[in-house]
Motif scaffolding. Sequence first.
Motif, PDB file in Angstrom:
ATOM      1  N   ASN A  13       0.830  -1.206   0.000  1.00 23.25           N
ATOM      2  CA  ASN A  13       0.000   0.000   0.000  1.00 23.25           C
ATOM      3  C   ASN A  13       0.865   1.256   0.000  1.00 23.25           C
TER       4      ASN A  13
ATOM      5  N   THR B 284      -4.272   2.117  -8.813  1.00 22.95           N
ATOM      6  CA  THR B 284      -5.488   2.079  -9.644  1.00 22.95           C
ATOM      7  C   THR B 284      -6.723   2.512  -8.851  1.00 22.95           C
ATOM      8  N   ASP B 285      -6.757   2.168  -7.563  1.00 23.09           N
ATOM      9  CA  ASP B 285      -7.888   2.594  -6.722  1.00 23.09           C
ATOM     10  C   ASP B 285      -7.940   4.105  -6.570  1.00 23.09           C
TER      11      ASP B 285
ATOM     12  N   GLU C 113       0.583  -7.245  -5.567  1.00 22.31           N
ATOM     13  CA  GLU C 113      -0.845  -6.957  -5.766  1.00 22.31           C
ATOM     14  C   GLU C 113      -1.232  -5.594  -5.207  1.00 22.31           C
ATOM     15  N   ASN C 114      -0.824  -5.327  -3.968  1.00 21.81           N
ATOM     16  CA  ASN C 114      -1.304  -4.117  -3.294  1.00 21.81           C
ATOM     17  C   ASN C 114      -0.703  -2.834  -3.840  1.00 21.81           C
TER      18      ASN C 114
ATOM     19  N   LYS D  98      -2.707  -2.106  -6.989  1.00 24.67           N
ATOM     20  CA  LYS D  98      -4.114  -1.847  -6.655  1.00 24.67           C
ATOM     21  C   LYS D  98      -4.287  -0.485  -5.997  1.00 24.67           C
ATOM     22  N   THR D  99      -3.348  -0.097  -5.148  1.00 19.38           N
ATOM     23  CA  THR D  99      -3.446   1.203  -4.484  1.00 19.38           C
ATOM     24  C   THR D  99      -3.442   2.346  -5.494  1.00 19.38           C
TER      25      THR D  99
END
Length: 354
Positions: A160, A211-212, A204-205, A208-209
Amino acid sequence: MSGKNKLKIGLVSIIVIAVILFLGVREYSKQQQESHEIKSIKIGVSIYDEYDTYMMTLMQEITAWAKQKETEDGIAITLEIQGCGGSQITQNDQIESFVDKNYDVVCVGLVDRTDASGVIEKCKSADIPIVFFNRELVKEDMERWDKLYYVGANAADSGNMQGEIIIDALEENFDGIDKNGDGILQYVMLEGEPGHQDAMIRTENSVKTVTDAGYTLQKLGDEIANWSRVQAITKASAWLEEFGEEIEIIFANNDEMALGALEALKNSKIQQYPIIVGVDGIPAGLDSVKKKEMVGTVYHDYRGQAKAIVQIAYALSVGQEIPEDVNLVDDKYVYLPYEKITYDNVQEYIRMLD
Protein backbone atom coordinates in the motif's frame (compact mmCIF):
# COMPACT_ATOMS: atom_id res chain seq x y z
CA MET A 1 -1.45 -2.66 80.91
CA SER A 2 -0.05 -5.54 82.95
CA GLY A 3 3.53 -6.74 82.67
CA LYS A 4 2.33 -10.03 81.21
CA ASN A 5 0.48 -8.31 78.36
CA LYS A 6 3.46 -6.10 77.63
CA LEU A 7 5.64 -9.19 77.44
CA LYS A 8 3.19 -10.95 75.10
CA ILE A 9 3.01 -7.95 72.79
CA GLY A 10 6.76 -7.68 72.79
CA LEU A 11 7.19 -11.35 71.94
CA VAL A 12 4.63 -11.13 69.11
CA SER A 13 6.37 -8.07 67.69
CA ILE A 14 9.73 -9.83 67.77
CA ILE A 15 8.26 -12.87 66.02
CA VAL A 16 6.62 -10.73 63.29
CA ILE A 17 9.83 -8.83 62.68
CA ALA A 18 11.79 -12.07 62.60
CA VAL A 19 9.39 -13.60 60.05
CA ILE A 20 9.58 -10.50 57.84
CA LEU A 21 13.35 -10.49 58.00
CA PHE A 22 13.48 -14.22 57.27
CA LEU A 23 11.20 -13.92 54.23
CA GLY A 24 13.12 -10.90 52.97
CA VAL A 25 16.47 -12.64 53.33
CA ARG A 26 15.11 -15.78 51.71
CA GLU A 27 13.72 -13.83 48.72
CA TYR A 28 16.97 -11.92 48.35
CA SER A 29 18.94 -15.16 48.54
CA LYS A 30 16.64 -16.70 45.97
CA GLN A 31 17.12 -13.75 43.59
CA GLN A 32 20.86 -13.85 44.10
CA GLN A 33 20.91 -17.58 43.50
CA GLU A 34 18.83 -17.22 40.32
CA SER A 35 21.02 -14.42 39.03
CA HIS A 36 24.13 -16.51 39.60
CA GLU A 37 22.63 -19.73 38.26
CA ILE A 38 22.54 -18.40 34.68
CA LYS A 39 26.02 -17.41 33.61
CA SER A 40 25.47 -17.70 29.86
CA ILE A 41 22.86 -18.49 27.24
CA LYS A 42 23.08 -19.88 23.72
CA ILE A 43 20.91 -18.69 20.85
CA GLY A 44 21.00 -20.34 17.43
CA VAL A 45 19.90 -18.39 14.36
CA SER A 46 19.23 -19.93 10.95
CA ILE A 47 18.45 -17.71 7.94
CA TYR A 48 17.23 -18.76 4.52
CA ASP A 49 19.95 -16.94 2.58
CA GLU A 50 23.19 -15.56 3.96
CA TYR A 51 23.65 -13.43 0.83
CA ASP A 52 20.34 -11.58 1.15
CA THR A 53 21.18 -7.95 1.93
CA TYR A 54 18.16 -7.36 4.15
CA MET A 55 18.86 -10.55 6.09
CA MET A 56 22.48 -9.59 6.67
CA THR A 57 21.45 -6.12 7.81
CA LEU A 58 18.99 -7.73 10.22
CA MET A 59 21.70 -10.09 11.51
CA GLN A 60 24.05 -7.17 12.16
CA GLU A 61 21.33 -5.53 14.23
CA ILE A 62 20.59 -8.75 16.13
CA THR A 63 24.28 -9.08 16.95
CA ALA A 64 24.41 -5.47 18.17
CA TRP A 65 21.32 -5.87 20.38
CA ALA A 66 22.67 -9.13 21.82
CA LYS A 67 25.94 -7.42 22.76
CA GLN A 68 24.02 -4.58 24.39
CA LYS A 69 21.88 -7.02 26.39
CA GLU A 70 24.99 -8.93 27.42
CA THR A 71 26.56 -5.71 28.74
CA GLU A 72 23.41 -4.59 30.55
CA ASP A 73 22.67 -7.88 32.36
CA GLY A 74 26.10 -9.44 32.68
CA ILE A 75 25.02 -12.73 31.15
CA ALA A 76 27.20 -14.00 28.31
CA ILE A 77 25.28 -14.58 25.06
CA THR A 78 26.55 -17.05 22.49
CA LEU A 79 24.94 -16.15 19.18
CA GLU A 80 25.49 -18.61 16.34
CA ILE A 81 24.21 -17.43 12.97
CA GLN A 82 24.05 -19.80 10.00
CA GLY A 83 22.77 -19.39 6.45
CA CYS A 84 21.38 -22.35 4.56
CA GLY A 85 21.61 -21.19 0.94
CA GLY A 86 17.89 -21.50 0.28
CA SER A 87 17.72 -25.20 1.21
CA GLN A 88 15.04 -26.29 3.67
CA ILE A 89 16.85 -29.61 4.14
CA THR A 90 20.03 -27.77 5.14
CA GLN A 91 18.04 -25.55 7.48
CA ASN A 92 16.45 -28.58 9.15
CA ASP A 93 19.95 -29.99 9.72
CA GLN A 94 21.07 -26.69 11.25
CA ILE A 95 18.14 -26.74 13.67
CA GLU A 96 18.95 -30.32 14.61
CA SER A 97 22.53 -29.24 15.35
CA PHE A 98 21.27 -26.41 17.60
CA VAL A 99 19.08 -28.93 19.43
CA ASP A 100 21.97 -31.39 19.83
CA LYS A 101 24.07 -28.55 21.32
CA ASN A 102 21.25 -27.85 23.78
CA TYR A 103 20.75 -24.25 22.73
CA ASP A 104 18.32 -22.25 24.87
CA VAL A 105 16.35 -20.71 21.99
CA VAL A 106 16.32 -21.09 18.22
CA CYS A 107 15.50 -18.18 15.88
CA VAL A 108 14.52 -19.03 12.31
CA GLY A 109 14.02 -17.15 9.05
CA LEU A 110 12.39 -20.03 7.19
CA VAL A 111 13.30 -21.12 3.69
CA ASP A 112 9.77 -22.37 3.06
CA ARG A 113 7.08 -20.82 5.27
CA THR A 114 4.71 -23.67 4.39
CA ASP A 115 7.15 -26.36 5.51
CA ALA A 116 7.78 -25.54 9.16
CA SER A 117 6.73 -28.85 10.69
CA GLY A 118 10.22 -30.39 10.69
CA VAL A 119 11.74 -27.38 12.47
CA ILE A 120 8.90 -27.22 15.00
CA GLU A 121 8.96 -30.93 15.87
CA LYS A 122 12.74 -30.97 16.37
CA CYS A 123 12.57 -28.10 18.85
CA LYS A 124 9.34 -29.21 20.49
CA SER A 125 10.79 -32.64 21.29
CA ALA A 126 13.70 -30.92 23.07
CA ASP A 127 11.50 -28.22 24.66
CA ILE A 128 13.49 -25.43 22.96
CA PRO A 129 11.36 -22.37 22.08
CA ILE A 130 11.45 -20.94 18.54
CA VAL A 131 11.29 -17.34 17.38
CA PHE A 132 10.40 -17.23 13.68
CA PHE A 133 10.97 -14.01 11.76
CA ASN A 134 10.60 -12.35 8.35
CA ARG A 135 8.53 -15.18 6.83
CA GLU A 136 5.29 -15.73 8.67
CA LEU A 137 4.14 -19.30 9.14
CA VAL A 138 0.64 -20.43 8.25
CA LYS A 139 -1.65 -20.14 11.25
CA GLU A 140 -2.02 -23.89 11.69
CA ASP A 141 1.73 -24.27 12.22
CA MET A 142 1.87 -21.42 14.73
CA GLU A 143 -0.79 -23.23 16.74
CA ARG A 144 1.23 -26.45 16.97
CA TRP A 145 2.90 -25.40 20.20
CA ASP A 146 2.73 -22.67 22.83
CA LYS A 147 6.45 -21.86 22.58
CA LEU A 148 6.39 -20.47 19.05
CA TYR A 149 6.72 -16.75 18.29
CA TYR A 150 6.85 -14.64 15.14
CA VAL A 151 8.45 -11.23 14.54
CA GLY A 152 7.78 -9.42 11.28
CA ALA A 153 5.51 -6.87 9.63
CA ASN A 154 2.21 -6.65 7.76
CA ALA A 155 3.14 -7.19 4.10
CA ALA A 156 -0.04 -5.51 2.83
CA ASP A 157 1.07 -2.21 4.36
CA SER A 158 4.35 -2.25 2.42
CA GLY A 159 2.53 -2.67 -0.90
CA ASN A 160 0.00 0.00 0.00
CA MET A 161 2.78 2.42 0.91
CA GLN A 162 4.63 1.77 -2.34
CA GLY A 163 1.45 2.70 -4.15
CA GLU A 164 1.03 5.82 -2.03
CA ILE A 165 4.58 6.93 -2.84
CA ILE A 166 3.79 6.59 -6.56
CA ILE A 167 0.50 8.46 -6.13
CA ASP A 168 2.26 11.36 -4.39
CA ALA A 169 4.78 11.53 -7.24
CA LEU A 170 1.99 11.50 -9.84
CA GLU A 171 0.12 14.28 -8.09
CA GLU A 172 3.26 16.37 -8.12
CA ASN A 173 4.38 15.70 -11.69
CA PHE A 174 2.01 13.52 -13.70
CA ASP A 175 3.04 14.93 -17.08
CA GLY A 176 6.72 14.35 -16.35
CA ILE A 177 6.11 10.70 -15.40
CA ASP A 178 3.64 10.02 -18.24
CA LYS A 179 6.39 10.46 -20.80
CA ASN A 180 4.35 9.59 -23.89
CA GLY A 181 1.37 11.71 -22.80
CA ASP A 182 -1.22 8.98 -23.35
CA GLY A 183 -2.73 9.28 -19.86
CA ILE A 184 -1.83 5.65 -19.15
CA LEU A 185 1.07 4.69 -16.92
CA GLN A 186 3.16 1.88 -18.36
CA TYR A 187 4.95 -0.13 -15.66
CA VAL A 188 7.08 -3.18 -14.98
CA MET A 189 7.22 -5.26 -11.79
CA LEU A 190 10.23 -6.98 -10.21
CA GLU A 191 9.01 -9.66 -7.83
CA GLY A 192 10.75 -11.57 -5.06
CA GLU A 193 10.81 -15.34 -5.07
CA PRO A 194 7.87 -17.48 -6.24
CA GLY A 195 5.34 -18.30 -3.53
CA HIS A 196 6.75 -15.81 -1.02
CA GLN A 197 3.86 -14.23 0.87
CA ASP A 198 5.39 -10.74 1.04
CA ALA A 199 6.26 -10.76 -2.66
CA MET A 200 2.75 -11.71 -3.73
CA ILE A 201 1.06 -9.21 -1.41
CA ARG A 202 3.39 -6.32 -2.29
CA THR A 203 2.94 -6.99 -5.99
CA GLU A 204 -0.84 -6.96 -5.77
CA ASN A 205 -1.30 -4.12 -3.29
CA SER A 206 1.16 -1.66 -4.81
CA VAL A 207 -0.62 -1.69 -8.17
CA LYS A 208 -4.11 -1.85 -6.65
CA THR A 209 -3.45 1.20 -4.48
CA VAL A 210 -2.54 3.27 -7.55
CA THR A 211 -5.49 2.08 -9.64
CA ASP A 212 -7.89 2.59 -6.72
CA ALA A 213 -6.74 6.22 -6.67
CA GLY A 214 -8.11 6.59 -10.22
CA TYR A 215 -4.99 6.12 -12.34
CA THR A 216 -4.83 3.77 -15.31
CA LEU A 217 -1.86 1.37 -15.40
CA GLN A 218 -0.61 -0.89 -18.18
CA LYS A 219 1.73 -3.73 -17.31
CA LEU A 220 4.57 -4.18 -19.79
CA GLY A 221 6.45 -6.85 -17.85
CA ASP A 222 6.48 -8.85 -14.64
CA GLU A 223 9.51 -10.96 -13.70
CA ILE A 224 10.79 -12.94 -10.71
CA ALA A 225 14.21 -11.68 -9.59
CA ASN A 226 14.42 -13.50 -6.23
CA TRP A 227 15.23 -10.37 -4.20
CA SER A 228 18.57 -10.21 -6.08
CA ARG A 229 20.22 -7.08 -7.51
CA VAL A 230 22.13 -9.15 -10.08
CA GLN A 231 18.99 -10.88 -11.34
CA ALA A 232 17.15 -7.56 -11.42
CA ILE A 233 19.87 -6.05 -13.63
CA THR A 234 19.35 -8.89 -16.11
CA LYS A 235 15.55 -8.65 -16.10
CA ALA A 236 15.48 -4.85 -16.32
CA SER A 237 18.10 -4.77 -19.08
CA ALA A 238 15.92 -7.06 -21.19
CA TRP A 239 12.91 -4.81 -20.63
CA LEU A 240 14.89 -1.73 -21.58
CA GLU A 241 15.98 -3.41 -24.80
CA GLU A 242 12.37 -4.29 -25.58
CA PHE A 243 10.42 -1.25 -24.33
CA GLY A 244 12.99 1.52 -23.94
CA GLU A 245 11.43 4.86 -23.02
CA GLU A 246 7.95 3.31 -22.81
CA ILE A 247 8.59 2.23 -19.22
CA GLU A 248 7.30 4.93 -16.87
CA ILE A 249 7.21 3.18 -13.47
CA ILE A 250 9.31 0.38 -12.00
CA PHE A 251 7.86 -1.38 -8.96
CA ALA A 252 10.31 -3.59 -7.05
CA ASN A 253 9.43 -5.84 -4.11
CA ASN A 254 12.67 -4.82 -2.37
CA ASP A 255 15.45 -2.25 -2.57
CA GLU A 256 18.05 -4.67 -3.91
CA MET A 257 15.95 -5.30 -7.03
CA ALA A 258 15.14 -1.59 -7.31
CA LEU A 259 18.87 -0.83 -7.24
CA GLY A 260 19.43 -3.51 -9.88
CA ALA A 261 16.87 -1.81 -12.13
CA LEU A 262 18.62 1.52 -11.52
CA GLU A 263 21.95 0.05 -12.52
CA ALA A 264 20.41 -1.34 -15.71
CA LEU A 265 19.08 2.14 -16.49
CA LYS A 266 22.53 3.66 -15.97
CA ASN A 267 23.97 1.11 -18.38
CA SER A 268 21.32 1.86 -21.01
CA LYS A 269 20.80 4.69 -23.45
CA ILE A 270 17.57 5.82 -21.78
CA GLN A 271 17.50 9.59 -21.43
CA GLN A 272 14.46 10.06 -19.19
CA TYR A 273 14.32 7.48 -16.42
CA PRO A 274 11.10 5.95 -15.13
CA ILE A 275 10.36 6.43 -11.43
CA ILE A 276 11.43 3.53 -9.20
CA VAL A 277 10.07 2.46 -5.82
CA GLY A 278 11.42 -0.25 -3.50
CA VAL A 279 10.97 -1.71 -0.01
CA ASP A 280 13.31 -2.19 2.98
CA GLY A 281 15.11 1.10 3.52
CA ILE A 282 18.56 -0.46 3.44
CA PRO A 283 21.44 2.08 3.45
CA ALA A 284 22.03 1.84 -0.32
CA GLY A 285 18.33 2.36 -0.93
CA LEU A 286 18.25 5.43 1.31
CA ASP A 287 21.26 6.86 -0.50
CA SER A 288 19.51 6.37 -3.82
CA VAL A 289 16.39 8.16 -2.55
CA LYS A 290 18.58 11.01 -1.27
CA LYS A 291 20.09 11.34 -4.76
CA LYS A 292 16.55 11.29 -6.28
CA GLU A 293 17.43 8.17 -8.26
CA MET A 294 14.58 6.28 -6.58
CA VAL A 295 11.33 8.11 -5.90
CA GLY A 296 11.03 6.33 -2.57
CA THR A 297 11.20 3.17 -0.51
CA VAL A 298 9.31 1.66 2.41
CA TYR A 299 11.24 1.23 5.64
CA HIS A 300 11.12 -2.37 6.86
CA ASP A 301 12.07 -1.85 10.49
CA TYR A 302 15.04 -4.21 10.76
CA ARG A 303 16.30 -2.43 13.88
CA GLY A 304 12.98 -2.80 15.69
CA GLN A 305 12.60 -6.41 14.54
CA ALA A 306 16.11 -7.28 15.71
CA LYS A 307 15.44 -5.78 19.13
CA ALA A 308 12.18 -7.72 19.50
CA ILE A 309 13.84 -10.99 18.44
CA VAL A 310 16.62 -10.53 21.00
CA GLN A 311 14.22 -9.46 23.76
CA ILE A 312 12.02 -12.53 23.25
CA ALA A 313 14.93 -14.95 22.89
CA TYR A 314 16.65 -13.55 25.98
CA ALA A 315 13.53 -13.65 28.15
CA LEU A 316 12.80 -17.24 27.13
CA SER A 317 16.41 -18.25 27.80
CA VAL A 318 16.55 -16.90 31.36
CA GLY A 319 12.97 -17.75 32.31
CA GLN A 320 11.65 -14.19 32.46
CA GLU A 321 8.38 -12.75 31.23
CA ILE A 322 8.58 -11.25 27.75
CA PRO A 323 8.82 -7.44 28.22
CA GLU A 324 5.58 -5.51 27.79
CA ASP A 325 7.13 -3.15 25.25
CA VAL A 326 7.48 -6.07 22.83
CA ASN A 327 3.71 -5.74 22.17
CA LEU A 328 2.76 -9.35 21.55
CA VAL A 329 -0.42 -9.94 19.54
CA ASP A 330 -2.34 -13.08 20.55
CA ASP A 331 0.65 -13.97 22.78
CA LYS A 332 2.63 -15.04 19.69
CA TYR A 333 3.04 -12.31 17.08
CA VAL A 334 5.03 -9.07 16.91
CA TYR A 335 4.32 -6.77 13.97
CA LEU A 336 6.56 -3.73 13.46
CA PRO A 337 5.07 -0.96 11.29
CA TYR A 338 6.37 -0.02 7.85
CA GLU A 339 7.12 3.64 7.09
CA LYS A 340 7.23 5.60 3.83
CA ILE A 341 10.52 7.19 2.86
CA THR A 342 10.84 9.82 0.13
CA TYR A 343 13.28 12.62 -0.60
CA ASP A 344 11.40 14.83 1.88
CA ASN A 345 12.20 12.67 4.93
CA VAL A 346 15.09 10.41 3.89
CA GLN A 347 17.66 12.41 5.85
CA GLU A 348 15.81 11.62 9.08
CA TYR A 349 16.22 7.88 8.43
CA ILE A 350 19.83 8.23 7.40
CA ARG A 351 20.57 10.00 10.71
CA MET A 352 18.50 7.53 12.71
CA LEU A 353 20.24 4.49 11.25
CA ASP A 354 23.75 5.93 11.21
